[in-house]
Write an enzyme that holds these catalytic residues in place. Structure first.
Site, PDB file in Angstrom:
ATOM      1  N   THR A  98       0.932  -1.316   0.004  1.00  0.00           N
ATOM      2  CA  THR A  98      -0.036  -0.089   0.019  1.00  0.00           C
ATOM      3  C   THR A  98       0.766   1.009  -0.067  1.00  0.00           C
ATOM      4  O   THR A  98       1.919   1.217   0.537  1.00  0.00           O
ATOM      5  CB  THR A  98      -0.949   0.026   1.282  1.00  0.00           C
ATOM      6  OG1 THR A  98      -1.898  -0.937   1.273  1.00  0.00           O
ATOM      7  CG2 THR A  98      -1.741   1.210   1.409  1.00  0.00           C
ATOM      8  N   GLY A 128     -11.224  -3.915  -1.552  1.00  0.00           N
ATOM      9  CA  GLY A 128     -10.662  -3.782  -0.564  1.00  0.00           C
ATOM     10  C   GLY A 128     -10.865  -2.742   0.593  1.00  0.00           C
ATOM     11  O   GLY A 128     -11.888  -1.889   0.147  1.00  0.00           O
ATOM     12  N   THR A 148      -2.329  -0.329   5.872  1.00  0.00           N
ATOM     13  CA  THR A 148      -1.885  -1.585   5.186  1.00  0.00           C
ATOM     14  C   THR A 148      -1.964  -2.832   5.750  1.00  0.00           C
ATOM     15  O   THR A 148      -1.754  -2.847   6.877  1.00  0.00           O
ATOM     16  CB  THR A 148      -0.613  -1.076   4.767  1.00  0.00           C
ATOM     17  OG1 THR A 148      -0.190  -2.085   3.735  1.00  0.00           O
ATOM     18  CG2 THR A 148       0.430  -1.093   5.978  1.00  0.00           C
ATOM     19  N   GLY A 149      -2.509  -3.704   5.141  1.00  0.00           N
ATOM     20  CA  GLY A 149      -2.789  -5.198   5.711  1.00  0.00           C
ATOM     21  C   GLY A 149      -3.948  -5.890   4.940  1.00  0.00           C
ATOM     22  O   GLY A 149      -4.248  -5.532   3.682  1.00  0.00           O
ATOM     23  N   GLY A 151      -7.191  -6.123   4.044  1.00  0.00           N
ATOM     24  CA  GLY A 151      -8.275  -5.298   3.665  1.00  0.00           C
ATOM     25  C   GLY A 151      -9.497  -5.583   4.478  1.00  0.00           C
ATOM     26  O   GLY A 151     -10.315  -5.130   5.001  1.00  0.00           O
TER      27      GLY A 151
END
Length: 193
Positions: A98, A128, A148-149, A151
């Site tokens: 991201t 997402g 970030t990760g 979603g």
């Protein structure tokens, strides 16, 4: 506050964040997706690009590795494969994951923006957390963030909004609110903000 987001814009623009900002500034809407987002981008004078513009050699390699590993590989975050396995012939690995930013202007107003690195091998049409306001991106007078990760986990928990709410309603610091949500509410190794 003001909000703009876009989703499913395979050919709309080189810079999805710019299109999201135009949604915020030039429309009465919050989120446009697929063909409506493309039509709006064209109306605003943004030059469309082919989806090929976003496909890099390392992303192709990542997909090949995942498919070779197991034909039934579930969707995976772009950092699921070690970077060294994605290096090109010169040993370079393109940036992954991201791209997010939180900023403050000269008047003290906060803003945030997020553009996804993507989930590999995802189902077509999957959306997402990046364009879902409050899930992966949030800005309020007291805090702004980009996450970030995984979603799906961020969407289920409205994670970015929850951080801001904990700060506002419980008086927690950004560090404490983030710690609680990342280490106590999210599954292990799920991501960050």
């Amino acid at each position: 506050g003001r909000t703009g987001a876009v989703a499913g814009i395979e050919t709309a623009t080189k810079n999805p964040i710019s299109l999201a900002r135009l949604v915020m500034e030039k429309s009465e809407h919050v989120l446009l997706f697929f063909f409506c987002a493309l039509q709006f981008a064209l109306e605003q004078g943004l030059e469309p690009v082919s989806n090929e513009y976003f496909i890099t050699a390392s992303r192709r390699r990542q997909r090949e590795i995942m498919l070779a590993h197991d034909a039934k590989t579930p969707a995976a975050l772009d950092h699921a494969i070690p970077a060294q396995d994605l290096a090109d012939s010169a040993g370079h690995v393109s940036q992954r994951s991201t791209v997010g930013a939180a900023a403050v202007d000269i008047h003290g107003r906060l803003a945030a923006g997020t553009s996804t690195g993507g989930l590999s091998l995802k189902r077509y049409g999957r959306c997402g957390d990046s364009p879902i306001v409050g899930a992966g991106t949030w800005a309020a007078p007291h805090v702004a963030m980009s996450c970030t990760g995984d979603g799906e986990e961020y969407i289920r928990r409205a994670l970015a909004h929850d951080v801001a709410a904990r700060m506002e309603y419980l008086g927690e610091s950004l560090a404490e609110a983030s710690r609680v949500l990342i280490f106590e509410k999210l599954p292990d190794n799920c991501g960050g903000l």
